[in-house]
Design a protein around this motif. Structure first.
Motif, PDB file in Angstrom:
ATOM      1  N   SER A   1      24.861  34.958  -5.347  1.00  0.00           N
ATOM      2  CA  SER A   1      24.057  35.343  -6.513  1.00  0.00           C
ATOM      3  C   SER A   1      23.971  34.187  -7.510  1.00  0.00           C
ATOM      4  CB  SER A   1      24.655  36.576  -7.189  1.00  0.00           C
ATOM      5  OG  SER A   1      24.644  37.686  -6.312  1.00  0.00           O
ATOM      6  N   SER A   2      25.058  33.442  -7.669  1.00  0.00           N
ATOM      7  CA  SER A   2      25.056  32.332  -8.627  1.00  0.00           C
ATOM      8  C   SER A   2      24.084  31.241  -8.193  1.00  0.00           C
ATOM      9  CB  SER A   2      26.465  31.757  -8.798  1.00  0.00           C
ATOM     10  OG  SER A   2      26.981  31.304  -7.563  1.00  0.00           O
ATOM     11  N   ALA A   3      23.952  31.013  -6.885  1.00  0.00           N
ATOM     12  CA  ALA A   3      22.999  30.015  -6.392  1.00  0.00           C
ATOM     13  C   ALA A   3      21.561  30.460  -6.655  1.00  0.00           C
ATOM     14  CB  ALA A   3      23.207  29.769  -4.900  1.00  0.00           C
ATOM     15  N   ILE A   4      21.305  31.768  -6.560  1.00  0.00           N
ATOM     16  CA  ILE A   4      19.969  32.292  -6.832  1.00  0.00           C
ATOM     17  C   ILE A   4      19.654  32.160  -8.320  1.00  0.00           C
ATOM     18  CG2 ILE A   4      18.517  34.356  -6.793  1.00  0.00           C
ATOM     19  CD1 ILE A   4      20.278  35.235  -4.341  1.00  0.00           C
ATOM     20  N   ARG A   5      20.616  32.485  -9.174  1.00  0.00           N
ATOM     21  CA  ARG A   5      20.404  32.333 -10.617  1.00  0.00           C
ATOM     22  C   ARG A   5      20.112  30.879 -10.973  1.00  0.00           C
ATOM     23  NH1 ARG A   5      24.926  36.027 -10.620  1.00  0.00           N
ATOM     24  NH2 ARG A   5      24.189  38.116 -11.184  1.00  0.00           N
ATOM     25  N   ALA A   6      20.844  29.965 -10.331  1.00  0.00           N
ATOM     26  CA  ALA A   6      20.624  28.536 -10.589  1.00  0.00           C
ATOM     27  C   ALA A   6      19.221  28.124 -10.167  1.00  0.00           C
ATOM     28  CB  ALA A   6      21.676  27.705  -9.853  1.00  0.00           C
ATOM     29  N   ALA A   7      18.764  28.634  -9.020  1.00  0.00           N
ATOM     30  CA  ALA A   7      17.414  28.306  -8.550  1.00  0.00           C
ATOM     31  C   ALA A   7      16.366  28.817  -9.536  1.00  0.00           C
ATOM     32  CB  ALA A   7      17.182  28.913  -7.167  1.00  0.00           C
ATOM     33  N   LEU A   8      16.564  30.015 -10.069  1.00  0.00           N
ATOM     34  CA  LEU A   8      15.608  30.571 -11.025  1.00  0.00           C
ATOM     35  C   LEU A   8      15.618  29.788 -12.331  1.00  0.00           C
ATOM     36  CD1 LEU A   8      16.224  34.368 -10.370  1.00  0.00           C
ATOM     37  CD2 LEU A   8      14.191  33.050  -9.745  1.00  0.00           C
TER      38      LEU A   8
END
Length: 312
Positions: A168-175
């Protein structure tokens, strides 16, 4: 899918004891991304093989929100969207445990004895990094120890994509970086936000680009400000569009909260008061200030054409 809501402290007679055993997948699962899906799919397949109920236990609100964690940014998948995804995956029963400060103080032993035992959990399926109980003291190994011979515990390893763990943290970073395509790759589907169309300043219609101004229905993770190619679910149909997320610097509105304005390509209609779902497909450009309305119109025309090329 049956949805059961649990609230701590439990009633005096406790949680009703389940009559039949079940495989229960336990986790927060914000995003229900590819890593989460691998854990949930494992649990469902195991339940089908055993011929028993496939269930998921999740927690709402997000513990980070309740405990005031400094890195909490909002939801990737609010509960309503999470429920839809889990239903589509084939989950039989979803347990939604209300997370509050009292529940945060529950020990791992209490979690096992007061939640899993009454629910007649045959097998608990968890991710490799699963923690539970007060201050996250519980681990899969401790859960096995607590269950002894009455509870099986299956741990699913990390899901890797191009040798990197999906999280989830990688997805937040991408956003945060505006990388909608990478977020889609990690989620296994486009990132989606939902909101109700409210009155805006109506400038868009005066320059030939009417927009739907969304008031988000939940506290979502807000992507990087800018212009995106999007798909919009409006009046039951997915439609191509372009969305600006940001603060409208050309008009110097002094906004401190970002606005979400979607222009749906080749669409004429009144959407006020309707709820729209918007999927972020690709990042087109950063938000910028223009010297004149004509410059803005020229750029929006280009943005709409870029979105058309990306989506159609």
């Amino acid at each position: 899918m049956n949805i059961v809501r649990l609230a701590y402290p439990w009633p005096e007679n406790g949680i009703p004891r389940e009559a039949d055993p079940q495989v229960m997948v336990i986790g927060q699962f914000d995003g229900v991304h590819l890593g989460h899906s691998s854990v949930i799919d494992y649990g469902i397949r195991l339940a089908r093989r055993l011929g028993i109920t496939a269930s998921v236990m999740t927690f709402d609100p997000n513990p980070k929100e309740v405990l005031g964690k400094g890195d909490y940014e909002g939801y990737l998948t609010p509960l309503s969207i999470k429920e839809e995804i889990l239903r589509g995956m084939g989950v039989d029963t979803l347990y939604v445990a209300e997370f509050n400060h009292a529940f945060a103080a529950v020990t791992p032993e209490q979690f096992y004895e007061q939640m899993l035992v009454p629910l007649h959990v045959h097998t608990a399926v968890v991710g490799f990094d699963f923690h539970f109980g007060h201050r996250g003291a519980g681990t899969p190994e401790l859960l096995r120890e607590l269950g002894q011979d009455s509870l099986l515990v299956e741990t699913v390893p990390a899901f890797l994509l191009e040798d990197n763990k999906v999280s989830s943290s990688a997805i937040r970073a991408a956003l945060r970086e505006g990388d909608a395509k990478h977020a889609t790759k990690l989620l296994g589907r486009p990132y989606q936000i939902r909101g109700v169309v409210i009155d805006g300043d109506k400038r868009g219609r005066t320059i030939g680009f009417p927009t739907a101004n969304l008031e988000l229905s939940e506290r979502y993770v807000v992507p990087r400000p800018g212009v995106y190619a999007v798909r919009v679910l409006a009046e039951g149909v997915w439609r191509a569009g372009v969305m600006n997320i940001g603060f409208k610097p050309t008009f110097q509105t002094g906004e401190t909260r970002p606005s979400f304005e979607a222009h749906i390509l080749d669409f004429q209609g009144d959407l006020y008061g309707q709820q729209l779902a918007v999927e972020l497909i690709d990042y087109i450009r950063p938000e910028q200030k223009f010297g004149s309305i004509d410059e803005l119109v020229t750029q929006i025309t280009r943005d709409a054409e870029s979105a058309r090329q990306i989506l159609l």
